[in-house]
Design a protein around this motif. Structure first.
Motif, short mmCIF file in Angstrom:
data_model
loop_
_atom_site.label_atom_id
_atom_site.label_comp_id
_atom_site.label_asym_id
_atom_site.label_seq_id
_atom_site.Cartn_x
_atom_site.Cartn_y
_atom_site.Cartn_z
N ARG A 24 0.83 -1.22 0.00
CA ARG A 24 0.00 0.00 0.00
C ARG A 24 0.86 1.27 0.00
O ARG A 24 0.46 2.30 -0.54
N LEU A 25 2.05 1.19 0.61
CA LEU A 25 2.95 2.37 0.58
C LEU A 25 3.42 2.62 -0.85
O LEU A 25 3.47 3.76 -1.31
N LEU A 26 3.75 1.54 -1.55
CA LEU A 26 4.20 1.68 -2.95
C LEU A 26 3.06 2.20 -3.83
O LEU A 26 3.28 3.03 -4.71
N LEU A 27 1.86 1.73 -3.56
CA LEU A 27 0.70 2.20 -4.33
C LEU A 27 0.55 3.72 -4.16
O LEU A 27 0.32 4.45 -5.13
N PHE A 28 0.72 4.20 -2.92
CA PHE A 28 0.63 5.64 -2.68
C PHE A 28 1.78 6.36 -3.39
O PHE A 28 1.56 7.39 -4.03
N ALA A 29 2.97 5.79 -3.28
CA ALA A 29 4.14 6.42 -3.93
C ALA A 29 3.91 6.55 -5.43
O ALA A 29 4.32 7.52 -6.05
N ARG A 30 3.20 5.57 -6.01
CA ARG A 30 2.95 5.63 -7.45
C ARG A 30 1.99 6.74 -7.82
O ARG A 30 1.96 7.20 -8.95
N GLN A 31 1.16 7.17 -6.85
CA GLN A 31 0.22 8.26 -7.13
C GLN A 31 0.91 9.61 -7.16
O GLN A 31 0.38 10.58 -7.69
N VAL A 32 2.09 9.69 -6.53
CA VAL A 32 2.76 10.99 -6.42
C VAL A 32 4.06 11.04 -7.22
O VAL A 32 4.85 11.96 -7.08
N THR A 33 4.28 10.02 -8.05
CA THR A 33 5.47 10.01 -8.92
C THR A 33 5.01 9.71 -10.35
O THR A 33 3.84 9.39 -10.57
N ARG A 34 5.97 9.77 -11.26
CA ARG A 34 5.59 9.63 -12.67
C ARG A 34 5.92 8.27 -13.26
O ARG A 34 5.59 8.00 -14.39
N SER A 35 6.64 7.46 -12.51
CA SER A 35 6.95 6.13 -13.05
C SER A 35 7.12 5.14 -11.91
O SER A 35 7.35 5.53 -10.75
N ALA A 36 7.03 3.88 -12.25
CA ALA A 36 7.17 2.83 -11.24
C ALA A 36 8.55 2.87 -10.62
O ALA A 36 8.70 2.66 -9.41
N ALA A 37 9.56 3.16 -11.42
CA ALA A 37 10.93 3.19 -10.91
C ALA A 37 11.10 4.32 -9.90
O ALA A 37 11.71 4.15 -8.84
N ASP A 38 10.54 5.50 -10.21
CA ASP A 38 10.62 6.63 -9.29
C ASP A 38 9.89 6.31 -7.99
O ASP A 38 10.34 6.67 -6.90
N ALA A 39 8.75 5.63 -8.10
CA ALA A 39 7.96 5.29 -6.91
C ALA A 39 8.78 4.41 -5.97
O ALA A 39 8.77 4.61 -4.75
N GLU A 40 9.53 3.46 -6.52
CA GLU A 40 10.35 2.58 -5.68
C GLU A 40 11.46 3.38 -5.00
O GLU A 40 11.74 3.18 -3.82
N ASP A 41 12.09 4.28 -5.76
CA ASP A 41 13.14 5.12 -5.17
C ASP A 41 12.59 5.97 -4.04
O ASP A 41 13.19 6.10 -2.98
N VAL A 42 11.41 6.57 -4.30
CA VAL A 42 10.80 7.45 -3.31
C VAL A 42 10.45 6.66 -2.05
O VAL A 42 10.71 7.11 -0.93
#
Lengths: 190, 176
Positions: A24-42
């Motif tokens: 669920r944290l990654l799902l939220f990160a994906r809402q505030v970033t532009r790519s899956a890779a950025d979401a993982e970094d964030v």
């Protein structure tokens, strides 16, 4: 005499916490970033940031307890904002990246194959929502947060959180009611 | 409250329930390992994380799962070849070898076809460009289906084996 169970180390506790909450944290990160890779970094940077902050509060020793929901979601959002500011020059390219994510069927959810089309429609409809509404829906539905906690995580009032949620659901209903569109359908046509 | 408002609320409630039923996709084992390593977790916990956590479904698996009917068709075609050639899994190895010799000339290749169905730039996850021999290249993924047509000259029966394939080509990058 029975042996005392070994107390859980901070790393073990955080690992358990991460394994449970990371989807669920990654799902939220994906809402505030532009790519899956950025979401993982964030997500990774946010977890480290919270760990370090708690460690500092504990006098440099390993942190006590695991992150509160508002604490970790706020950290994810701030790290994502920082990333966005740092990499404004990449924006155009990242817009293309998100298109690739969509075209390649990168999905937000796990689901049985029989619901694949519907899941794709929902993911697509979510992507079309304004970011402010997407954040609230994600935290409410999949984060399981109350409007008060959402308000605290996003630094908005509880009422604003509630109204954004309502607008978002109405927009999703309208979008999905139209039948939506399967963004990766074309990939499967031979 | 009007009837239309009731209807709208019901629809929103149904949507909420549907959304709640969706489970967010799991994170990859790599991410879990990286996070634990970044927190300075002992090495044994980091390596355990690579096996404990179910990795996210790779994108290509998802794409290829749409091609499962083609793979199934290929399997059926192979089985058909096996049965029509009188194959029997219970025969001794020596007998099987001799059967192969007698079957092979019966089924002859009669055509090869490659149908491209998708081409997409790659590499944004690992970086848009790769460097070889001092030059930069874009990675482009080509996905295509290869069909091999076989014919049995005695019966006139044809068999088609379709195999999904993909390859990455390096295209010289231009900065002009």
């Amino acid at each position: 005499m029975s042996a005392q169970p070994k107390p859980q180390s901070a790393h073990e506790a955080w690992e358990e916490w991460f394994n449970h909450f990371s989807p669920r944290l990654l799902l939220f990160a994906r809402q505030v970033t532009r790519s899956a890779a950025d979401a993982e970094d964030v997500l990774q940077n946010a977890v480290v940031k919270v760990w370090n902050a708690r460690r500092k509060r504990n006098g440099g020793r390993d942190p006590i307890g695991t992150p509160d929901p508002a604490e970790i979601y706020t950290a994810i959002r701030r790290v994502a904002i920082d990333l966005g500011r740092r990499e404004t020059r990449r924006v155009k390219r990242e817009e293309k990246v998100i298109d690739f994510d969509e075209a390649r069927g990168i999905d937000y959810f796990q689901c049985p194959f029989e619901n694949r089309e519907r899941r794709a429609e929902i993911t697509s409809a979510l992507r079309k929502l304004p970011e402010a509404q997407r954040e609230v829906v994600t935290l409410k539905i999949w984060g399981g947060l109350t409007f008060q906690e959402i308000g605290s995580a996003l630094e908005i009032s509880e009422n604003t959180a509630a109204s954004r949620y309502r607008y978002a659901l109405e927009a999703l209903r309208r979008s999905l009611g139209k039948g939506g569109e399967s963004h990766f359908q074309h990939l499967l046509v031979l | 409250m009007s009837r239309s408002q009731d209807k709208q609320n019901e629809a929103i409630q149904r949507l909420e329930e549907e959304l709640l039923a969706l489970e967010p996709a799991p994170v990859s084992a790599t991410l879990t390992r990286d996070v634990l390593a970044a927190l300075g977790a002992p090495q044994e916990e980091v390596s355990r994380a690579t096996v404990d956590v179910v990795p996210a479904q790779p994108v290509r698996t998802r794409v290829w799962s749409g091609l499962m009917p083609a793979a199934a068709a290929a399997a059926v075609a192979l089985l058909a070849v096996w049965f029509t050639s009188g194959g029997d899994s219970s025969v001794a190895p020596e007998a099987a070898a001799s059967a192969e010799v007698s079957v092979a000339p019966q089924i002859l290749p009669n055509g090869l076809q490659q149908v491209a169905f998708d081409t997409q730039p790659q590499g944004f996850e690992q970086g848009p460009l790769v460097r070889r021999d001092g030059k930069f290249y874009r990675q482009v993924l080509h996905q295509y289906e290869e069909s091999v047509i076989l014919v049995d000259p005695h019966s006139g029966a044809t068999y088609e084996i379709r195999v999904p394939r993909e390859e990455i080509q390096l295209v010289p990058a231009s900065f002009h």
